[in-house]
Enzyme design. Sequence first.
Site, PDB file in Angstrom:
ATOM      1  CB  CYS A  90      -0.970   0.116   1.211  1.00 10.32           C
ATOM      2  SG  CYS A  90      -2.263  -1.309   1.095  1.00 10.32           S
ATOM      3  CG  HIS A 346      -6.234   2.076   0.207  1.00  4.49           C
ATOM      4  ND1 HIS A 346      -5.073   2.348  -0.553  1.00  4.49           N
ATOM      5  CD2 HIS A 346      -5.731   0.866   0.973  1.00  4.49           C
ATOM      6  CE1 HIS A 346      -3.944   1.879   0.074  1.00  4.49           C
ATOM      7  NE2 HIS A 346      -4.413   0.853   0.845  1.00  4.49           N
ATOM      8  CB  CYS A 376      -0.608   0.369   7.771  1.00  4.08           C
ATOM      9  SG  CYS A 376      -2.264   0.367   6.996  1.00  4.08           S
TER      10      CYS A 376
END
Length: 400
Positions: A90, A346, A376
């Site tokens: 991510c 996201h 994260c």
Amino acid sequence: MAEAYIVDAVRTAGGKRGGRLAGTHPVDMGAAVLDAIVERTGIDGAIVDDVIMGCVMQGGQQSFQVGRNCVLASHKLPDSVPAVTIDRQCGSSQQAMQFAAQAVMSGTQDVVIAAGVESMTRVPMGSTGAFHAKEGLGNYKSPRLEEKFPGIMFSQFIGAEMVARKHGFSKDELDAYALESHRRAARAAAEGRFDNEIVPLDIETPEGPAKHSADEGVRADATLEGIQGVKLLQEGGAITAANASQICDGASAVLIVSGDALRKYGLKPRARIVNVTVTAGDPVIMLEEPLFATDKALKKAGLTIDDIDVAEVNEAFAPVPMAWMKHTGAAHEKTNVNGGAIALGHPLGASGTKLMATLLNALEQRGGRYGLQTMCEGGGIANVTIIERVDAPVEEAKAA
């Protein structure tokens, strides 16, 4: 050591899975933000030393070095501009941004575009691993890895549940946080706070050609009752699709340059990069690492959490920013001020530079000085980037 400056940051509006960006090839989406960053800053594309592109699912339409393909599809960058594609899960495009800053700070490059792209509609999450499993080629778990972590399949969903339990957050608290994310995002959109960062994309719809310029996942009519009614992802847990980030299609880009490049090309910086940090910890709970990475970044920068005027903490799951605020003492009034990934989406590899575009604009809109961004990441890794807003020529800013 040389300074690294952000000249501009742009992003597409998020597209829901199967939504308005479903018909757009990820390479064309990435090329669009590269073109936008070149056009908005007025640079000659030929001076770009490198393009560093974040992308997580590097298969299908995002295979064969998607960063390079985005450059080749660009209308503003010549084919002579190199590119590389990186995967830090991510945090891929946040790491792209940090690699760009490090290249500039080292003096080896002067003009670098950090970017990210992810079409989660066209290249679904987990699809690359699923292909190998289907073909009988196994998965990421090697014998030595299995020996060290017996019976454990690393899972962000399980990690999110572990963070919620460890920090004492109930499902009701997570749902209330999710509702606030939608309310903040809806308010920011209505007030035009995203306008300066969004690159409108030309798309085809059943009604004909259109512009995609608004985040598709924001629900201005969201209610607590509606969020609470979404089924649990794990029996007895607290995580649901409603208090987790939305699957999203999108792309984003940031132009990072040296002080010499600012003066040589007459560019005006919007921010100076103060600190870039990356740390790693427990790969099982995994999503807790931004807490400890932030501690390290602030210490290295000689700052405290009270010095941070605006923070962007990726809302992969509600307990992540909630635990981060609890640990650092940061106020919610300064954190994810325009909502986050629960409402805005996201897009995996694009989220790092996407968050920087939002952070930079929010910092300017609030007249703040320092901004902090953290993410994260799978495997228990976290990136932290700290910036300082610059509203004066470089020489004056450095003298101050």
